[in-house]
Design a protein around this motif. Structure first.
Motif, PDB file in Angstrom:
ATOM      1  N   VAL A  29       1.057  -1.032  -0.080  1.00  0.00           N
ATOM      2  CA  VAL A  29      -0.358  -0.225  -0.067  1.00  0.00           C
ATOM      3  C   VAL A  29       1.010   1.335   0.037  1.00  0.00           C
ATOM      4  CG1 VAL A  29      -1.725   1.626   1.526  1.00  0.00           C
ATOM      5  CG2 VAL A  29      -1.930  -1.226   1.387  1.00  0.00           C
ATOM      6  N   ALA A  53       2.358   1.294  -2.962  1.00  0.00           N
ATOM      7  CA  ALA A  53       1.581   1.873  -4.400  1.00  0.00           C
ATOM      8  C   ALA A  53       1.529   3.629  -4.342  1.00  0.00           C
ATOM      9  CB  ALA A  53       0.475   0.971  -4.378  1.00  0.00           C
ATOM     10  N   LEU A  54       0.966   3.939  -3.255  1.00  0.00           N
ATOM     11  CA  LEU A  54       0.671   5.310  -2.711  1.00  0.00           C
ATOM     12  C   LEU A  54       2.101   6.754  -3.489  1.00  0.00           C
ATOM     13  CD1 LEU A  54      -0.823   7.066  -1.741  1.00  0.00           C
ATOM     14  CD2 LEU A  54       0.083   7.197   0.857  1.00  0.00           C
ATOM     15  N   ARG A  68      -8.288   6.217  -2.243  1.00  0.00           N
ATOM     16  CA  ARG A  68      -8.412   4.858  -1.204  1.00  0.00           C
ATOM     17  C   ARG A  68      -7.223   4.345  -1.039  1.00  0.00           C
ATOM     18  NH1 ARG A  68     -10.859   1.099  -6.498  1.00  0.00           N
ATOM     19  NH2 ARG A  68     -13.550   2.573  -6.708  1.00  0.00           N
ATOM     20  N   LEU A  69      -6.150   4.795  -1.486  1.00  0.00           N
ATOM     21  CA  LEU A  69      -5.284   4.670  -0.412  1.00  0.00           C
ATOM     22  C   LEU A  69      -4.343   5.310   0.903  1.00  0.00           C
ATOM     23  CD1 LEU A  69      -2.902   3.520  -3.414  1.00  0.00           C
ATOM     24  CD2 LEU A  69      -2.920   1.943  -2.488  1.00  0.00           C
ATOM     25  N   THR A 115      -7.298   4.007   3.953  1.00  0.00           N
ATOM     26  CA  THR A 115      -6.375   2.912   4.114  1.00  0.00           C
ATOM     27  C   THR A 115      -5.117   2.976   5.120  1.00  0.00           C
ATOM     28  OG1 THR A 115      -6.786   1.166   2.241  1.00  0.00           O
ATOM     29  CG2 THR A 115      -5.573   0.214   3.494  1.00  0.00           C
TER      30      THR A 115
END
Length: 505
Positions: A233, A236-237, A313-314, A317
């Protein structure tokens, strides 16, 4: 008071009749270009001496062609062309400044958060060797540093080396040290006294054999699984934020075509040639010109929206306590995984040493007269059962590791518990979902700040509600743009769009 109001209204009406024509703009004297000179000077187009004192025939004009006398020359058109391109790009930068600042600020905040967490857990793991495995400490410090540097690069999204390779490389490098100094300490002393090509070959052989011998049991796999599961996560961010910054930078470096420049001049400055320095462009004209000029930027709209949704979304999270803490705990647990791997090797020392001695030379290991290089090295002996550390020592070491994790976890959590920047990004990035799709209209809104009934349509003054049609939003529709001919999209923007589509997928 009523008399004063009536007088004020009377003078206001007189002023409107005398100074404001029906077109809604003040027109220059037909025999003078004074107001055009003034506008040329105020807008810093170029030397004011380029503007004629009186209107001329305008025969040399290429863009602002109209019947009757003109206050423009071909050199003035060139000046207008350069000025209007610069003005348009500057307006784009002013609109994207807040977005650019938002992305840069959060990118820095995330990097600092990840770097702080990785540095802390790297130091924590190094302390394991200083406190429990002093014989390994000097040579293991650079190995730990390299491992966590790879983890940091992985989190930043820049690493070419995969997390899988980084973890396996760490354990490959660790095995010769554990084998020579913990499992066969006599072997390690001999190697230290006689650092020869033979001892180097021995280490290389041990390194190559590590995955086949399996001296650390399941712990390398458990460490890799733990890190891979929760660091994805954050990685990806970081990658998406970096790409978002690249997209904004690419649009700011956009090169406006000459056809676009001609359309902008017709929209913005051709009215000046007729002395109409205050008239505003018609909304339809502005939107069509801007849409044609920013065709490549508008094409980023759909993939950019996908990127923004993913960022939300990230960020959501990572903003939740459970997910944020799981990243901390996974990194903190690296110390335990390394310790458990070494304990496993110590408990299975005789079996590991015997396995190494029996390994087939097909692994690239050379032979001595009596034994293979990966077997007992000169001056060393195969570890006997008595050489395995006492169970009490291993349990004490494990207990020390658990105490470290128990005390370090809250400390790190206290330092990194502020997750407000994750929540802030989640909320603030949402209003930029359609930024690039709507940019042409936003730029035109700045031109339409003053409400007007008449406007400039590129050729003449017309009623605002009869100013012509606005082209559609599809690529094919924009190819039929009556103001700016759209041929090809900027190759830089094409590349950015492709990366957007690939990464968001």
């Amino acid at each position: 008071r009523a008399a004063l109001q009536s007088a004020d209204l009377f003078w206001l009406i007189c002023f409107s009749i005398v100074f404001v024509p029906e077109s809604g703009c003040r027109s220059a004297d037909a025999s003078s270009c004074h107001e055009v000179k003034t506008a040329y000077l105020l807008r810093q187009i170029g030397p004011v001496k380029m503007v004629p004192d009186r209107p001329g025939p305008g025969e040399s004009l290429r863009v602002c062609v109209h019947p009757g006398p003109s206050c423009c020359t071909s050199k003035m058109e060139d000046g207008y062309m350069a000025a209007v391109r610069s003005e348009t790009l500057q307006k784009m930068r002013s609109y994207s400044f807040e977005l650019k600042y938002l992305i840069a600020g959060h990118t820095k905040a995330y990097q600092e958060t990840f770097e702080s967490l990785v540095t802390f857990t790297s130091n924590l793991t190094t302390s394991l060797f200083d406190s429990a495995y002093s014989a390994l400490a000097p040579d293991c410090r650079p190995l730990v540093f390299q491992l966590f540097s790879s983890i940091e690069r992985h989190l930043s999204g820049d690493s070419i080396l995969s997390l899988d390779n980084a973890v396996h490389q760490f354990y490959d490098d660790l095995f010769p040290l554990v084998y020579q100094r913990l499992l066969n300490p006599g072997l390690g002393q001999a190697s230290a006294q006689s650092f020869s090509s033979h001892s180097v070959a021995h280490k290389l052989c041990l390194r190559r054999m590590r995955r086949d011998v399996g001296p650390f049991g399941p712990h390398p796999r458990l460490l890799l699984s733990s890190l891979s599961r929760v660091l994805g996560v954050g990685r990806a961010l970081s990658r998406l934020l970096k790409l978002a910054g690249e997209v904004v930078n690419a649009t700011e470096r956009l090169t406006l075509s000459r056809e676009c420049g001609r359309g902008l001049v017709r929209m913005q400055y051709c009215s000046h040639c007729r002395g109409l320095t205050l008239i505003r462009p018609c909304t339809g004209l502005c939107v069509n010109v801007m849409s044609g000029c920013l065709m490549g930027v508008s094409e980023l709209g759909t993939p950019w929206k996908s990127l923004v949704v993913l960022l939300q979304r990230l960020a959501a999270t990572l903003a939740t306590s459970s997910n944020h803490n799981s990243m901390e705990l996974a990194l903190l647990a690296a110390r335990n995984h390394v310790n458990d791997a070494i304990l496993y090797a110590q408990l299975h020392g005789p079996h590991i040493t015997a396995t190494v001695s029996r390994q087939h030379h097909g692994k690239g290991c050379e032979h001595t007269r009596a034994e293979r290089v990966c077997g007992p090295h000169a001056g060393g002996q195969v570890a006997r059962l008595s050489s395995v550390p006492a169970v009490s020592h291993l349990l004490a070491t494990s207990a020390t590791s658990e105490r470290w994790a128990a005390t370090a976890g809250p400390a790190v959590n206290q330092r990194l518990q502020d997750r407000s920047h994750f929540r802030e990004l989640e909320g603030s990035i949402q209003r930029y979902q359609w930024f690039f799709s709507e940019l042409p209209e936003m730029l035109c809104e700045s031109e339409m700040e003053v409400e007007q009934h008449t406007c400039w349509n590129g050729q003449d003054v017309v009623e605002q509600n009869h100013a012509g049609r606005v082209v559609g939003s599809t690529f094919e529709a924009k190819r039929q743009n009556p103001e700016v001919s759209v041929r090809n999209v900027d190759p830089v923007l094409k590349g950015v769009k492709l990366r957007l589509e690939q990464l968001t997928q």
